[in-house]
Each structure stands twice: as structure tokens, then as C-alpha cells.
Design a protein around this motif. Structure first.
Motif, PDB file in Angstrom:
ATOM      1  N   LEU A   1       2.157   3.712 -10.600  1.00 16.43           N
ATOM      2  CA  LEU A   1       1.004   3.708  -9.687  1.00 16.43           C
ATOM      3  C   LEU A   1       0.753   5.083  -9.092  1.00 16.43           C
TER       4      LEU A   1
ATOM      5  N   PHE B   1      -7.639   6.496 -10.791  1.00 13.02           N
ATOM      6  CA  PHE B   1      -8.673   5.506 -11.079  1.00 13.02           C
ATOM      7  C   PHE B   1      -9.291   4.966  -9.799  1.00 13.02           C
ATOM      8  N   SER B   2     -10.428   4.290  -9.946  1.00 10.44           N
ATOM      9  CA  SER B   2     -11.117   3.721  -8.790  1.00 10.44           C
ATOM     10  C   SER B   2     -10.415   2.481  -8.265  1.00 10.44           C
ATOM     11  N   TYR B   3      -9.887   1.672  -9.166  1.00 11.73           N
ATOM     12  CA  TYR B   3      -9.158   0.486  -8.728  1.00 11.73           C
ATOM     13  C   TYR B   3      -8.245  -0.016  -9.841  1.00 11.73           C
ATOM     14  N   ALA B   4      -7.301  -0.863  -9.439  1.00 14.76           N
ATOM     15  CA  ALA B   4      -6.318  -1.413 -10.374  1.00 14.76           C
ATOM     16  C   ALA B   4      -6.204  -2.919 -10.155  1.00 14.76           C
ATOM     17  N   LEU B   5      -5.878  -3.619 -11.213  1.00 14.52           N
ATOM     18  CA  LEU B   5      -5.587  -5.050 -11.156  1.00 14.52           C
ATOM     19  C   LEU B   5      -4.195  -5.267 -11.714  1.00 14.52           C
TER      20      LEU B   5
ATOM     21  N   HIS C   1     -11.226  -0.397 -19.850  1.00 17.32           N
ATOM     22  CA  HIS C   1     -10.113  -0.026 -18.978  1.00 17.32           C
ATOM     23  C   HIS C   1      -8.865   0.278 -19.803  1.00 17.32           C
TER      24      HIS C   1
ATOM     25  N   GLU D   1      -3.910  -2.931 -14.890  1.00 21.67           N
ATOM     26  CA  GLU D   1      -5.200  -2.575 -15.473  1.00 21.67           C
ATOM     27  C   GLU D   1      -5.855  -1.530 -14.583  1.00 21.67           C
ATOM     28  N   LEU D   2      -6.315  -0.443 -15.190  1.00 26.38           N
ATOM     29  CA  LEU D   2      -6.868   0.694 -14.454  1.00 26.38           C
ATOM     30  C   LEU D   2      -8.328   0.909 -14.847  1.00 26.38           C
TER      31      LEU D   2
ATOM     32  N   GLN E   1     -14.836   3.440 -11.468  1.00 20.12           N
ATOM     33  CA  GLN E   1     -15.993   2.826 -10.821  1.00 20.12           C
ATOM     34  C   GLN E   1     -17.166   2.734 -11.787  1.00 20.12           C
TER      35      GLN E   1
ATOM     36  N   GLY F   1      -2.300   5.414 -11.066  1.00 22.55           N
ATOM     37  CA  GLY F   1      -3.201   4.610 -10.244  1.00 22.55           C
ATOM     38  C   GLY F   1      -4.140   5.425  -9.378  1.00 22.55           C
TER      39      GLY F   1
END
Length: 132
Positions: free
Chosen positions: A18, A25-29, A104, A45-46, A49, A22
Motif C-alpha cells: 500500500l 492511485f486515486s483509490y483501492a479496493l 485497473h 485493486e488499484l 480517478q 497505493g
């Protein structure tokens, strides 16, 4: 969240990934495998936006450089992903514009395995100026 869920994976390895990836990137799942119990593997998952593609998002090349350096991405796979991006086709199953791109990246951590990186790509369909 992961502690409350009872995840028994390697928090140190997750933290390193991360911190290294991490933040780019804009967000991660997080993807967790559930069987009879919560499995110790995890997928990260990266996303950028608005699914920005490499030609508009310079962060992709920085991430690809780091992945290659960490031996998580082969040069040939990088070239394949980049070659796929941006190709536009005006014909298909329905009258529309089909735009290819990267959705992604996913870094998978499993006990007793080296991290693995997967790239997910696809085609966006734009019909009458609207995404489908």
C-alpha cells in the motif's frame, strides 16, 4: 476493517504494498476470499480517478516502472497493455464507439508466495455520446 473481519494475512506485506503502490492511485479496493473461514490472501485493486488512461495519466508509467523494477510486471506485458489502450473502433455488435483501455491493476498477496500483479483491461462502449 481487516482486523475486525478476522483477516489472518500478512499485515506487514500489505502495508509495504500500500505504501509503495497505493499512494500512486486515486483509490483501492480490497478483495477477500471467503470459504468456511476468511482466507489469508488478499487482492488490492488499484484505480485511477475516472479510469484515466496512460496517455492522459502520467502515473501509469511511474507505476509500470516500479512494477518492472520489483519484477511484478514483464516488459512484454506492459507493452501489450499499452498497445491495447486507446484503440478506437466505430463498428461492433451495436452501432457505437468502442474505446479500449486499462480498468485497473490488482496486486495479489498469498501466504508463502511472492506478490503477483494482474492487469485488467476492457472496452468502453459509447453510444450517442453516453457510456454504456
Amino acid at each position: 476493517f481487516l482486523i475486525r473481519a478476522g483477516w489472518q494475512g500478512d499485515f506487514d506485506k500489505l502495508h509495504k504494498i500500500l505504501v509503495k503502490y497505493g499512494i500512486r492511485f486515486s483509490y483501492a479496493l480490497f478483495d477477500l476470499d471467503i470459504g468456511e473461514t476468511l482466507m489469508p490472501g488478499i487482492g488490492i485493486e488499484l484505480f485511477f480517478q475516472k479510469n484515466k488512461q496512460p496517455q492522459w495519466e502520467p502515473g501509469w508509467n511511474k507505476v509500470f516502472d516500479q512494477l518492472e523494477s520489483d519484477r511484478l510486471l514483464l516488459k512484454e506485458k506492459r507493452s501489450g497493455l499499452l498497445d491495447f489502450c486507446g484503440k478506437i473502433c466505430k463498428t461492433g455488435m451495436i452501432p457505437a464507439t468502442y474505446y479500449n483501455g486499462i480498468n485497473h491493476l490488482k496486486i495479489v498477496l498469498k501466504p508463502d508466495h511472492d506478490p503477483e500483479c494482474k492487469g485488467y483491461f476492457g472496452t468502453m462502449i459509447i453510444q450517442n455520446g453516453e457510456r454504456r
